[in-house]
Design a protein around this motif. Sequence first.
Motif, PDB file in Angstrom:
ATOM      1  N   LEU A  21       0.742  -1.249   0.095  1.00  0.00           N
ATOM      2  CA  LEU A  21       0.112  -0.158  -0.081  1.00  0.00           C
ATOM      3  C   LEU A  21       0.723   1.257   0.003  1.00  0.00           C
ATOM      4  CD1 LEU A  21      -2.951   0.364  -0.059  1.00  0.00           C
ATOM      5  CD2 LEU A  21      -2.961   0.255   2.601  1.00  0.00           C
ATOM      6  N   PRO A  35       3.863  -1.287  -6.015  1.00  0.00           N
ATOM      7  CA  PRO A  35       2.677  -2.302  -5.260  1.00  0.00           C
ATOM      8  C   PRO A  35       2.815  -3.683  -5.634  1.00  0.00           C
ATOM      9  CG  PRO A  35       1.781  -0.054  -6.296  1.00  0.00           C
ATOM     10  CD  PRO A  35       3.214  -0.374  -6.798  1.00  0.00           C
ATOM     11  N   ARG A  71      -1.862   7.286  10.972  1.00  0.00           N
ATOM     12  CA  ARG A  71      -3.085   6.748  10.334  1.00  0.00           C
ATOM     13  C   ARG A  71      -3.309   5.197  10.630  1.00  0.00           C
ATOM     14  NH1 ARG A  71      -6.371   9.752   6.815  1.00  0.00           N
ATOM     15  NH2 ARG A  71      -4.468  10.594   5.877  1.00  0.00           N
ATOM     16  N   THR A 113      -5.072   4.907  13.808  1.00  0.00           N
ATOM     17  CA  THR A 113      -6.544   5.512  13.844  1.00  0.00           C
ATOM     18  C   THR A 113      -7.288   4.277  13.068  1.00  0.00           C
ATOM     19  OG1 THR A 113      -5.849   7.688  13.094  1.00  0.00           O
ATOM     20  CG2 THR A 113      -7.933   7.131  12.818  1.00  0.00           C
ATOM     21  N   ALA A 121     -12.384   9.552  11.501  1.00  0.00           N
ATOM     22  CA  ALA A 121     -11.862   8.143  11.761  1.00  0.00           C
ATOM     23  C   ALA A 121     -12.306   7.122  10.994  1.00  0.00           C
ATOM     24  CB  ALA A 121     -11.648   7.971  13.221  1.00  0.00           C
ATOM     25  N   SER A 145     -11.145   6.987   7.544  1.00  0.00           N
ATOM     26  CA  SER A 145      -9.641   6.354   7.447  1.00  0.00           C
ATOM     27  C   SER A 145      -9.864   4.834   7.500  1.00  0.00           C
ATOM     28  CB  SER A 145      -8.962   6.888   8.522  1.00  0.00           C
ATOM     29  OG  SER A 145      -8.545   8.181   8.197  1.00  0.00           O
ATOM     30  N   GLN A 146     -10.834   4.536   8.427  1.00  0.00           N
ATOM     31  CA  GLN A 146     -10.971   2.908   8.825  1.00  0.00           C
ATOM     32  C   GLN A 146     -11.782   2.254   7.565  1.00  0.00           C
ATOM     33  OE1 GLN A 146     -13.157   3.743  12.431  1.00  0.00           O
ATOM     34  NE2 GLN A 146     -11.046   4.028  13.675  1.00  0.00           N
ATOM     35  N   SER A 176      -8.971   1.980   4.588  1.00  0.00           N
ATOM     36  CA  SER A 176      -7.543   1.732   4.920  1.00  0.00           C
ATOM     37  C   SER A 176      -6.997   1.047   3.951  1.00  0.00           C
ATOM     38  CB  SER A 176      -7.671   0.999   6.173  1.00  0.00           C
ATOM     39  OG  SER A 176      -8.183  -0.174   6.139  1.00  0.00           O
ATOM     40  N   GLY A 177      -7.568   0.104   3.209  1.00  0.00           N
ATOM     41  CA  GLY A 177      -6.852  -0.404   2.066  1.00  0.00           C
ATOM     42  C   GLY A 177      -6.567   0.474   0.965  1.00  0.00           C
ATOM     43  N   VAL A 178      -6.946   1.711   0.789  1.00  0.00           N
ATOM     44  CA  VAL A 178      -6.698   2.324  -0.427  1.00  0.00           C
ATOM     45  C   VAL A 178      -6.323   3.806  -0.267  1.00  0.00           C
ATOM     46  CG1 VAL A 178      -8.069   0.815  -1.962  1.00  0.00           C
ATOM     47  CG2 VAL A 178      -9.042   2.758  -0.693  1.00  0.00           C
ATOM     48  N   ILE A 179      -6.482   4.047   1.222  1.00  0.00           N
ATOM     49  CA  ILE A 179      -5.778   5.550   1.181  1.00  0.00           C
ATOM     50  C   ILE A 179      -4.182   5.647   1.304  1.00  0.00           C
ATOM     51  CG2 ILE A 179      -5.283   7.395   3.121  1.00  0.00           C
ATOM     52  CD1 ILE A 179      -8.396   6.722   4.143  1.00  0.00           C
ATOM     53  N   GLN A 180      -3.783   6.518   0.300  1.00  0.00           N
ATOM     54  CA  GLN A 180      -2.290   6.846   0.375  1.00  0.00           C
ATOM     55  C   GLN A 180      -2.174   8.141   1.273  1.00  0.00           C
ATOM     56  OE1 GLN A 180       0.085   5.079  -1.986  1.00  0.00           O
ATOM     57  NE2 GLN A 180      -1.451   3.643  -1.085  1.00  0.00           N
ATOM     58  N   GLU A 181      -0.972   8.272   1.596  1.00  0.00           N
ATOM     59  CA  GLU A 181      -0.769   9.227   2.514  1.00  0.00           C
ATOM     60  C   GLU A 181       0.610   9.911   2.094  1.00  0.00           C
ATOM     61  OE1 GLU A 181      -2.052   8.715   6.152  1.00  0.00           O
ATOM     62  OE2 GLU A 181      -0.510   9.590   7.207  1.00  0.00           O
ATOM     63  N   GLY A 207      -3.985  12.582   3.515  1.00  0.00           N
ATOM     64  CA  GLY A 207      -4.475  11.218   2.889  1.00  0.00           C
ATOM     65  C   GLY A 207      -5.304  11.908   1.575  1.00  0.00           C
ATOM     66  N   ALA A 217      -1.335   3.785  -6.328  1.00  0.00           N
ATOM     67  CA  ALA A 217      -0.686   4.128  -5.372  1.00  0.00           C
ATOM     68  C   ALA A 217      -0.095   5.636  -5.628  1.00  0.00           C
ATOM     69  CB  ALA A 217       0.634   3.388  -5.247  1.00  0.00           C
ATOM     70  N   LEU A 253      -2.405  -0.150  -7.269  1.00  0.00           N
ATOM     71  CA  LEU A 253      -2.333  -0.951  -6.027  1.00  0.00           C
ATOM     72  C   LEU A 253      -2.725  -2.400  -6.069  1.00  0.00           C
ATOM     73  CD1 LEU A 253      -3.989   1.315  -3.271  1.00  0.00           C
ATOM     74  CD2 LEU A 253      -1.542   0.769  -3.601  1.00  0.00           C
ATOM     75  N   ARG A 300      -4.347  -5.120  -5.197  1.00  0.00           N
ATOM     76  CA  ARG A 300      -5.589  -5.568  -4.482  1.00  0.00           C
ATOM     77  C   ARG A 300      -6.726  -5.670  -5.300  1.00  0.00           C
ATOM     78  NH1 ARG A 300      -7.291  -3.945   0.042  1.00  0.00           N
ATOM     79  NH2 ARG A 300      -5.281  -3.947   1.191  1.00  0.00           N
TER      80      ARG A 300
END
Lengths: 640, 637
Positions: free
Chosen positions: A105, A114, A219, A222, B95, B98-99, B102-107, B114, B139, B145, B147
């Motif tokens: 990720l 990836p 993150r 969270t 939150a 984000s939760q 979570s599998g796709v948020i890039q930071e 995010g 990404a 990504l 997935r």
Amino acid sequence: MREPTAHSPDLFEGLSSVQRSVVEWGQGPLLLLGGPGSGKTEALARRVAHLLLESPSEKFRILVFTYTKRAADAIKDRIEIWAPGRESRLFIGTFHRFAAEVLRLHGSHVGLQPNFRIYASTSDLEGILREALNEVRLQGGEIDEDDARLLPVLHRLRMALIDPSNAPSYVLDVHLRQRIASIYGAYEHCLERANALDIDGVLYHAVRLFQRYPALGKRYRTVYPYWCIDELENANSAQYALLRAMARQGFNDVVAAADPEQSIYAWNGGGPLTIERFIGDFAADIMKLPSSTHVNIDLAFIAKNLLSHVRSKSTPESPTQPVTAGGLGTDASVRVGRLSSEHEEAQVVANDIARRYEAGAGTFAVLARARGLLQLVRDNLDMLQIPSAPAQPRGGFSSAPFAWLSACLELANRRRDLRQLEVLCSAFGEMTGVRLVPDDVIAEAESTHQDFLRKWAEIIVDHEQANLAKRMAEYVLEFLVRKADYTEFVYSARSAFMQLTSSSVWHADTFPGYADDERAWVSQIEPTLGSGAPLEAFLREIRPRPEQEPSGVRLLSIHAAKGMFFDHVYVLGLAEGELPSFVASSLGERRSEIMSEERRICFVAITRALKSLTLTCSQTYGGRARNPSRFLYEMGLPNL
Amino acid sequence: MKLKQIRIRNFRSLVDVTLPLEDTTVLLGENNVGKTAVLDAIKFFLANESRLSGVVHEVHEYDVHLPDETAAPRASEGFTLDATFAESSAGEWPAAVSQGLSGVIQEDPITGIGTVQLRLNCRYTEARRAYMTKTEFLASSGQPLDRNAEDQVSALQRYVPAFYLSALRDAEDAFSGRSPLWGRILRSLDLPEAERRGAQEQMDRLNEDLMKAEPRIRDIRTTLGKTGDVVATGTGERIDVRALPLKLWELLSRAEVVLRGRGNTAFFPLSRHGQGAQSLSVLFLFEAFCKHALELLYEKESTPLLMLEEPEAHLHPHAARALWAQVEQLPGQKIITTHSPYFAQHVPIRSLRILRKRGACTTVHWLPAVAEEPDVPWSEKLDDYISKSSIYEFRRSVEKPSTGTLVIKRKLEDDEYRQLQKRLAHELSINDGLHARLDALERRAAALLTDHQLRKIEACSRRTRGEIFFARCWLLCEGQSEIAILPRFADMLNISLDANGISLIDYQNDGSPGAFAALARALGIPWFMFCDDDDGGKDHMGNIEKSGFTPGEMAFHTRKLPGIHLEGYLVQFFAPELLEIASVLKPGFTAPLVDVLGECKPDYARLLALKLANADPDRVPAFFREILQRCVEVARA
């Protein structure tokens, strides 16, 4: 809107008061200590279920680290009982798998794509090292002819989270010290070029990612406000470093379960030290679970005796029931057998299992230090027609059509994978009778577009008349080379397989294993993935999974058996030089930490048994005379 | 979470269009420039789960952009939408977002901001003989990504549910029980059990009373009841006649909106009212939906994305003007298309996206908020300077930390630019292209408009009813006299300013020439400017030059009136007419004619325009002939 509280009152059923307080544990750090079978994992699983049930409308996820994938599955199954259908809110798996997911990720920040591959096999990694040495040589660097054997050094550097620039100060050899930085650097560079990671690099890069970019850890905290760790005593220093790197800024909502006495991974950097660090770093509260309730009293006795040695105390007590020595004729809960040779040992054990197995006595496991012993038992069980599962199940597809199919996909993903090309050529030959030599394909590919898969298919299409082989090769060209549409390729190839089987061109037994492969494909692979899954994800599904639970009598190394329980356990090779190992045995108590680890291994082995435990020892191993293991004596068993 | 940017490729006329989005974004342009295509592309992918993967049937071959007549849509790469969702500042997203994602948020590992990047492609697949959609998350490096995207896409759609309301909407549909808004509000209603039972009893009683009230109904009921004697019904119940629905929810699903018109005493169903009222009511229905049903149907953290097509349809000018305030306060994020200048005139200029067609392709233009230049070398010396100033921002590249993107937030003063060059002196001396890139950046920064400048321009757009944003060419002039006389000259030359989309703007009244020129450049509107050849004119030219225009550009876009000023130039051609006008406006004047005219601005120009009605085209002065013809040329290009 809050769901009606589907709060099962059963969540606390059958739990001790300590377990109950673990289940109800809210925030804050906790360390749960307990012996084998004391119900640590059960308490952890129900605590996770409790958190899930208490927050039906929340989205947060819970992170559960286990030491093996099998342990992850077991804990998943237990949570499913109490809080069904909430798997999407859980990550349950090994540190390694979690780290790999983080890198898929966010790995772009440390230069990873990836879809990187993980190289685990020594041959792959040796290839990378050779390439790296070549690179150093081309740049005028110095290379020693022994450097091709540097993999173990690189492995240790990775495990210690040392980067190339810091590597020299960790290398003792003065000459190697001057070369290691450039070799290690080139090794990383070659991996990057192959879009791959060495298996040790997964944790290494994940730790660096979290250390370098604290925002990322924030993150993750969270997303995962609660963490659990089972078998903390097994966590090595790199795994523990990942935990610390993620848990910055005073985060401490971590609950860990551990049994210092079952620590058998000291060689891997794990051990009681990790537990001490955990208590200190997280300021964890400690709860202790009283010892096992479900283990037979005699089993408990000898385990306790051995444990008293682990704790460096002595004077064993005697079991309540007399222990049989010599043959294995009776059905006492603890039996010790002394045989003349390992062949006799294996034969006697196999016969004994056969007798009880046919009476439907429950689950069986044979444990031993040495693989050879396990293989002997397996051969004997085969002769007696008792089903058994080897220590390492065979992976992948055994039938030629599916082996060919998966090799095509692997090659489509990595166009110059030599090993897959070999599989492709041999499976295709078996399937169609058309045989190409891999070297010819490589030679032709090198002189043109360098694409093994494409060249292979082009050769077949050019040289064959309209037949099955040509049609299959055309599918490859059409869907994997021109269009990169693997879904259509799989669909077309499988349609062709089905046509051939139904038109009885192929008989049921034309290709051994075809029916099993077909079933595995339909029931396990296709439903787990949607139609839009990337090829790389698809390949991960079809690659062999060595940790699938087999049936029959289990033949396991002691390390592999950790965390599992069986009704009847046979531990073979309880002799000096086997268990304890030759090194431990000859050093004796002079190196007590080595002997302690051996003792803990023995402890793990004997505590796998629920109903009966059979310990055997032969007078010779490999023709060499051996004394019975000191652990037999320490357990309070009669001196043989 | 909000959609921060979209990029659409190969969809109808949108060959490759990137659109940054605000909380409210207004797409503006003439008919047929691709406004609807933008909404359709977003709608196609985001407003319907079923289109995210697999076969789609509603794609037309013409939806795929074709480079030329002979190109085959089926052989093309299909069309692609890149959607970027991003936080405005780290921690903006709740939150739960984000939760859930979570599998796709890039930071951004440094700022902690995010983002979620979604790529959707739809192309023809030979094997299935149909168009198929493929969905990927990317990404931050831009690679897909690794997935399976499907579960995360449906999660994303729960946090950003997309709705589409069109100009051609029909209140009857929108308020039916099956409608996605009204129907779902009704279905989400949840009466307490006691009330529900009470209401059901009352309904049954009322039904019974109605049935008894009229003897004929009673009779019909008895007659029909015989059916039950012949055909045995399952429960043994007799056949009944119901005036009211059997179940309460059925009654509720028939709930409708009634409205009493002005001056009217009776209520009418909405569908009996005018189309304007219907349109408006649908808009407010959306607001009610967001308030009452959104959280139940989606998540409490959801941000609706509303696509609104021509909300001004069927509304009279005042209502169209008032609409902006209503639309702006609708919940969530809005993307609106319009070609109503009445609607556009109140839209902040920073929210406008102007679509235009270049050949067969659509281009989009907007006013940038900052000027950026990537790949600028980083040094401590530079950092020391820019980190102390709020004008700059430097975003270090993660992949190549020795460089980064230099952001400038307003026009640089001369000494500020000198400072910047000094801090980069070493890099400038070794990096060949950097000098030119830095100069271009400085010019782009010079074209940035301050909020104060924008407010003045917005006043102009309000006065000109927003039509300037639809123009194909702007002609900037000093004042009202020029505005009065120019249409006459155009008329004499048989040039229609309206048909050619040429807007005349008197820059002195509404801002500064530099601000208009910078805006014209940002919005891609061709422009010309002329001014007096005096000190004032010199100031105006200087003002444009400071907005980042090169001498070459100045020579192309700007002209000075020969003869000092308008009066001075006009008297050379229309002395008899102007003399006559002067004696009407200032009977018995003694001062020189030019001065008198100067005092009578802009009336003399209006009168001259009247006098020149039907005059010979040859009489148009050369200066104006040239500038008008150039306007026509660029407007038609």
